[in-house]
Scaffold this motif. Structure first.
Motif, mmCIF file in Angstrom:
data_model
loop_
_atom_site.group_PDB
_atom_site.id
_atom_site.type_symbol
_atom_site.label_atom_id
_atom_site.label_comp_id
_atom_site.label_asym_id
_atom_site.label_seq_id
_atom_site.Cartn_x
_atom_site.Cartn_y
_atom_site.Cartn_z
ATOM 1 N N LEU A 78 0.857 -1.188 0.000
ATOM 2 C CA LEU A 78 0.000 0.000 0.000
ATOM 3 C C LEU A 78 0.891 1.235 0.000
ATOM 4 C CD1 LEU A 78 -2.823 1.377 0.358
ATOM 5 C CD2 LEU A 78 -2.455 1.182 2.824
ATOM 6 N N VAL A 79 0.752 2.103 -1.008
ATOM 7 C CA VAL A 79 1.628 3.269 -1.117
ATOM 8 C C VAL A 79 0.914 4.586 -0.840
ATOM 9 C CG1 VAL A 79 3.165 2.091 -2.736
ATOM 10 C CG2 VAL A 79 1.268 3.480 -3.613
ATOM 11 N N TRP A 80 -0.420 4.581 -0.864
ATOM 12 C CA TRP A 80 -1.160 5.831 -0.632
ATOM 13 C C TRP A 80 -2.618 5.509 -0.378
ATOM 14 C CZ3 TRP A 80 -4.977 8.807 -3.282
ATOM 15 C CH2 TRP A 80 -5.079 10.144 -2.876
ATOM 16 N N SER A 81 -3.251 6.320 0.487
ATOM 17 C CA SER A 81 -4.675 6.146 0.783
ATOM 18 C C SER A 81 -5.401 7.471 0.616
ATOM 19 C CB SER A 81 -4.868 5.637 2.215
ATOM 20 O OG SER A 81 -4.320 4.351 2.372
ATOM 21 N N LEU A 82 -6.681 7.392 0.321
ATOM 22 C CA LEU A 82 -7.486 8.604 0.180
ATOM 23 C C LEU A 82 -7.484 9.409 1.474
ATOM 24 C CD1 LEU A 82 -10.643 7.229 -1.670
ATOM 25 C CD2 LEU A 82 -8.847 8.667 -2.639
ATOM 26 N N PRO A 83 -7.431 10.740 1.367
ATOM 27 C CA PRO A 83 -7.517 11.581 2.568
ATOM 28 C C PRO A 83 -8.939 11.602 3.120
ATOM 29 C CG PRO A 83 -7.510 12.942 0.603
ATOM 30 C CD PRO A 83 -7.291 11.529 0.133
ATOM 31 N N GLU A 84 -9.093 12.055 4.321
ATOM 32 C CA GLU A 84 -10.412 12.103 4.954
ATOM 33 C C GLU A 84 -11.230 13.301 4.505
ATOM 34 O OE1 GLU A 84 -9.957 11.883 9.161
ATOM 35 O OE2 GLU A 84 -9.119 9.845 9.126
ATOM 36 N N LYS A 129 8.484 9.948 -3.121
ATOM 37 C CA LYS A 129 9.431 10.660 -2.275
ATOM 38 C C LYS A 129 10.867 10.230 -2.538
ATOM 39 C CE LYS A 129 6.150 11.217 1.553
ATOM 40 N NZ LYS A 129 5.859 10.876 2.983
ATOM 41 N N THR A 130 11.040 9.002 -3.016
ATOM 42 C CA THR A 130 12.373 8.460 -3.255
ATOM 43 C C THR A 130 12.401 7.803 -4.639
ATOM 44 O OG1 THR A 130 11.910 6.257 -2.357
ATOM 45 C CG2 THR A 130 12.533 7.980 -0.781
ATOM 46 N N ALA A 131 13.493 7.135 -4.955
ATOM 47 C CA ALA A 131 13.622 6.432 -6.222
ATOM 48 C C ALA A 131 12.865 5.110 -6.235
ATOM 49 C CB ALA A 131 15.099 6.182 -6.526
ATOM 50 N N ASP A 132 12.286 4.746 -5.104
ATOM 51 C CA ASP A 132 11.551 3.490 -4.986
ATOM 52 C C ASP A 132 10.068 3.727 -5.264
ATOM 53 O OD1 ASP A 132 10.485 1.041 -4.391
ATOM 54 O OD2 ASP A 132 11.037 1.059 -2.261
ATOM 55 N N PRO A 133 9.503 3.146 -6.338
ATOM 56 C CA PRO A 133 8.087 3.377 -6.634
ATOM 57 C C PRO A 133 7.137 2.727 -5.635
ATOM 58 C CG PRO A 133 8.973 1.707 -8.088
ATOM 59 C CD PRO A 133 10.137 2.264 -7.333
ATOM 60 N N MET A 134 7.681 1.903 -4.725
ATOM 61 C CA MET A 134 6.854 1.260 -3.711
ATOM 62 C C MET A 134 6.987 1.953 -2.362
ATOM 63 S SD MET A 134 7.433 -2.713 -4.840
ATOM 64 C CE MET A 134 5.996 -3.307 -3.926
ATOM 65 N N GLY A 135 7.622 3.140 -2.350
ATOM 66 C CA GLY A 135 7.758 3.918 -1.128
ATOM 67 C C GLY A 135 6.628 4.920 -0.978
ATOM 68 N N GLY A 136 6.853 5.955 -0.190
ATOM 69 C CA GLY A 136 5.828 6.953 0.051
ATOM 70 C C GLY A 136 5.686 7.936 -1.099
#
Length: 350
Positions: A78-84, A129-136
């Motif tokens: 999971l890399v991102w979730s909808l905001p509230e 945020k980084t070079a990793d597409p599975m990061g934040g």
């Protein structure tokens, strides 16, 4: 679902064979069958030796990483979730993961209001945020897909945004309405606009395709959506979905860039349908494209409906495709579920 078959039939003459070191358990099956996974709107991109797959589920965006195209949902994160709160708190659709100018971006659709009618859908972009597409990821905000780029007033409904890199210029391409309405039973067209960078539209939109052909309409609601870029030997194509995604009539059409300016509607040549269902495969749509591990084969991933009943119960299919003499893709007929296919070239050990 990967089809595991007996050793005697695992490899056929001319197929990519598994290496047998005298131990039967070491033989790698060299075939698979569709469907390869549950889901919809498959987006797959290849970077180095890995395939990355992204999907929306339960209000979150999930990225998977695999060396095997036909076993794509591995190492999911999971890399991102909808905001509230905000414009993008509901109805997360059709994400795409792109590597643009040395960075990873996710383009997605979301809305401010929950459920039907889906009248608040807009396009957004996230930056890794980084070079990793599975990061934040950092939320870079909503993209402007309206008619007044100077003031960015009155943004207009848009979904399925993708990007085209052409002649040192980045473009956004999406499905949208001519104007905002209070019903989602509204015709959808394909639009293009120039982008200043990966998160900023910098020109007013231009309509490059409307659902005017009989095969794009099928019933009461004309739709062009799910545009994807396909390049080959200098040619640029937009392969898009036509008709309604909830019906078995969903199919793929094509635009070919026949001039120099992607912003000129006359420079796009339409043809279709270029890929459609059969008596056994229903509702083909929202494809993406990649190559085999060794780069020798071209592959299409697309979703299909599990039945002819209206609805969105869908699964992911994959199959190789070729090219016609005029340079256009040749998708042929969809392969039925359960039929054994050779895995992409370079998957199995020789």
């Amino acid at each position: 679902m990967v089809l595991i078959i007996g050793i005697a039939t695992a490899c056929s003459p001319g197929s990519s064979a598994g290496q047998n070191n005298g131990d039967d358990d070491s033989l790698i099956p060299c075939t698979f069958s569709n469907p390869v996974a549950k889901g919809q709107d498959p987006w797959i991109t290849k970077k180095g030796n890995y395939y990355y797959y992204i999907e929306s589920r339960g209000g979150g965006l999930y990225v998977s990483k695999s060396k095997e195209l036909t076993n794509i949902k591995q190492n999911e994160k999971l890399v991102w979730s909808l905001p509230e709160t905000g414009w993008n708190q509901h109805s997360l659709w059709a994400p795409e993961l792109h590597f643009v100018n040395g960075q990873w971006y996710i383009y997605y659709t979301a809305g401010e209001k929950p459920g039907s009618p889906f009248i608040s859908q807009r396009s957004g972009v996230l930056q890794a945020k980084t070079a990793d597409p599975m990061g934040g990821y950092i939320d870079k905000g909503q993209l402007y897909t309206g008619n007044d780029i100077e003031t960015k007033a009155d943004n207009i409904w848009s979904i399925d945004l993708t990007v085209l890199e052409h002649e040192d210029q980045l473009y956004g391409i999406w499905s949208g309405w001519e104007e905002n309405r209070d019903t989602d039973q509204t015709p959808q067209h394909l639009y293009i606009a120039e982008m200043e960078n990966s998160w900023t539209i910098s020109s007013n939109r231009v309509k490059i395709s409307s659902p005017e052909e009989e095969w794009e309409i099928s019933s009461s609601l004309p739709i062009n959506e799910g545009a994807q870029i396909l390049k080959h030997n200098g040619d640029v194509f937009i392969v898009y979905s036509a008709s309604q995604s909830w019906l078995p009539s969903y199919k793929l059409g094509q635009l070919k860039l026949v001039g120099e300016d992607p912003m000129n509607p006359e420079h796009w040549q339409k043809s279709g349908p270029v890929f459609e269902g059969s008596d056994l495969v229903h509702g083909i749509g929202h494809a993406s494209f990649t190559t085999s591990p060794d780069g020798k084969e071209h592959w299409i991933a697309y979703h299909t409906k599990v039945s002819t009943d209206p609805g969105w119960n869908r699964v992911i299919h994959m199959q190789p495709f070729g090219w016609q003499e005029d340079g256009s893709p040749q998708f042929d007929r969809p392969v039925v579920a359960g039929k054994s296919l050779e895995k992409p070239s370079g998957t199995c050990s020789e």
